[in-house]
Design an enzyme around this catalytic site. Sequence first.
Site: not given
Length: 763
Positions: A16-18, A520, A565, A609, A647, A698
Site C-alpha cells: 500500500r505504498e501508494w 482501501c 462486500w 449496489e 445508505c 459525513h
Amino acid sequence: MVRSGVLGYPRIGADREWKKTLEAFWAGKIDESELHSRLREIRLNHLRKQQQKGIDWIAVNDFSYYDHMLDTAAMFGLVPQRFAYDGGNVPVSVYYGIARGTKDAVASEMTKWFNTNYHYIVPELGGIEPTLAENKPLAAYREAKEHLGLEGRPVIVGPLTFLTLSKGYDPSETDAWLDRLIPLYVRILQELEQEGVSWVQIDEPILVTKVGDEDLRRLERIYGTFAAAAPKLKVMLQTYFEAVERYRDIVALPVGGIGLDFVHGRSGNLSSIRAFGFPEDKVLGAGVIDGRGIWKAPIRERLALLRELTDAVGEDRLVVQTSCSLLHVPVTAAQESKLAPELRDALAFADEKLDELALLTKALSLGEEEVAGELEACDRVLSRLDQWGDRFRSDIREAVASLSSQAQARNRPFAERRLVQQEQWQLPLFPTTTIGSFPQTDEVRKARRLWRKGEWDDGRYAAFIREQIDTWIGLQEDIGLDVLVHGEFERTDMVEFFGEKLAGFAMTQNGWVQSYGSRCVKPPIIYGDVAYRGPMTVEETAYAQSRTARPVKGMLTGPITIMNWSFVREDIPREQIAYQLAYALRQEVEALEQAGIGMIQVDEPAVREGLPLKEAEHAGYLDWAVQAFRIATSTVRDTTQIHTHMCYCEFHDMISSIEAMDADVISIEASRSHGELIHSFEAGTYRQGIGLGVYDIHSPRIPAVEEMTSMIERALRVLDPKLFWINPDCGLKTRRREETVASLRNMVAAARIAREKYGAPIR
Ligand code: GLN
Ligand code: ZN
C-alpha cells in the site's frame, strides 16, 4: 501470434505504498516534488512487473493520483467553479481539493463505479468550458517508453462513458457537450498518433448497460470522427463488467478492435459471436482472466473458450486479456502465508493473473503439450480446493434448501405487529434512535491493536469495551434518545467482524483493494459453506441492555451486504451464499431475542449496489435479496421489532422491494439526496415504520435544530407521522464525540418540537 493484454493494474502497491505516499503528502510530511517522484517510482515498478511477465499490451495512464474519472475531468480543465482555478494544468492542491474538499469548498460527490466497490469522483460539468489542460495519456506513454523502453497502450475513459457518468448538465445538452469534448479527444489522439503510438484503449463500459438509438448515433459520430482524424492510430474500444449491448452495431463501429468481457458477460458475448460472427477487420480483446474475482482461472476451460474464439477471428486478431482493469483485485497472493494451502494456492490476485495470461498465450502459441505440467498443477490446485472439507457442509445445504424454498414470513402482518409492539415498547411519537456505531476514537482503535497483538488479554479488552458501552449508554440517556445502541466499539468493520466469527470465511493479511481515494478495504473471502458457530454480538448487546431501562437495539450486518462486500466462491450461485449467510444470521437473531433483546437491526446498506447491470435481471436479484432478509429476520416474536438500514445510494426505484423485506422499521439515508427520495413516497402507500435520516453524518458540521425540523417537515408531507422515526443518516463511527453529542442533542430537540406540533402519543 496470440498476444496478451492487461487493461489496468492496481495502483495501491503490494505494501500500500501508494496509499501511504498520498496520505504523507496530505499530512504535510512530504512535499510535492517528493510526491511526484515517489508516485513515478511506484508507477514504473508496476509497468516493469508486467513487462517482466511478458505481457504484450500493457496499459499506461491507468495509474492515478486519486481516481481515473477525476483525472479525465482534470485533463479537460473541468474544475468546479467553487475551487480557485484559472486554466492550464490543474495544480495538485486543486486536484485533491475536488476529491477531498478544502476549507472553503465541499468535495465533489463520489459514487460507485458500475457494480464494483470502487468509487469515482463524479465530474461536475455545469458552466465550465472544457479545454485540453494536459495530454495525460501522451505523458504516460512517453514516460514508459523513456524509462522502460515500453510500447505502452494508453488508456482513456471514452466520451460517452465520461459524459453519462458526469453531472451538472441537462440530458438535452448531451450533444452540445459532445461537440465540446470530441475536439479535445481528437487532439489527444492526434498527438498520440504523431508520437508513433499504434494502439489506444478507450474504455466505454457504459456500453454494457443500455444503448439507445440516440447513443448509437453518438457513438458513430464519436468514433467516426476519431477514425477520420487519426487514421493511423488504432482504437481498442473496450467494454467490461457485462455483455455489450447492441453487439452488431457496436462491432460495426469504425475502430481497430473491440474488447469484450468473457467472464462477467460471458454467455451474452459468446452467443453474439456465435450468432453474428466477428468483423474481419478488427482485433478481438478477449477478456478471459477475471479482473474482479480472486480465484485461479480453470485454465483448460479458458483454453477451450479461446480456441473457439480463435476459430472465429483468427490467431493474429486475438488478444488474451484481463476482463477489466485489475484495479478491483489485491496485488499479490504471494504474501498470504497464513492461509491454508488449499485456499492460498487457489488464489490469483493481480500478479498471479499476469502469470495466467502468460500461460494462456504460451499454450495457444506453442500448444498445450508445452505447458502440460502447468495445466496439471492448475487442475490439482482447483480440485483440491473443491474437495476441501469446509467447502461443503450437508447440514447447511439441507437447511438452506428447505428455508429458501418456503415462503418466509412473520407470524402476523405488520399492521397487527405494530399494535403489539406499541403496547410493548410504549415509544413516544417520533421515536429517536441512531444507526448503530458511535465514534471509533483513537483510544478504541489503540485498544483493539493492543488486544490483537496479544498485549491485552481478552478480559482486559472486554472490560474496555464495557466501559465504552457504559459511557455511551449514559450519554444516550442524557441526550434523551428513545432507542439506544451499544455503539459497535468491538467492530473494526461491519463485514470483517462477522466474517471473523462465521465458518466458511478467511481473512487475508494483505488482500487490500482501493475503495475510494487512498481508502482501501480488505474484503473477507467466502470460500466454503457459511455456518454459525455461536453468538457473535450477544455479549455486548445484552451487557448494554443490562445498563438501561430503555430498549437497546441489537445490530447485525445483513446477508446481502456481507456477501457484496466480500470476495465470494464461484462454485455455487450468489443467491445460495446469501441464503447461507441469512441462515447463520437467523440463528444470531434468535440468540439475541433469547438474551432479552427486543429490537434488532439488520443493516443492508449494500443491497442497491448489488443490482445487476442489466435491467432484465433486477427483479430476480431483488427477489432473492428480499428472501434472504426474510430468512434472517422472520422467526422472531410479534413484539420483537426488526429494523433495517440502507445508505449510499438512490433507493427510489426499489421501494417495493424494501417494503417486501417486511422490517418493522427502516432507516434510509436521505439528507444528501436533497429530498429526491421523499418524492418516491408521494403515492402515500408506504405503511411501515420509517426514519429518513435528518442529518448528514459525513460532515463534521453540527446541524442546527431548524435544519432538522425542516427535513422532518418535508418528510411528513408524504409519510404518516405515526410511523415516522427520527435518526441520523448513518452510523456515527467517523465522527468525534463532541460533534456526535451536540448533533444528537439538536436532533432530540427537533423531535420534541415535532411532537408538540403533531400531538400526543400514537393511536
Ligand atoms: N450499523 C452500522 C453503523 O452504524 C451501519 C453502517 C452503514 O450503514 N454503512 O456503523
Ligand atoms: Zn448507513
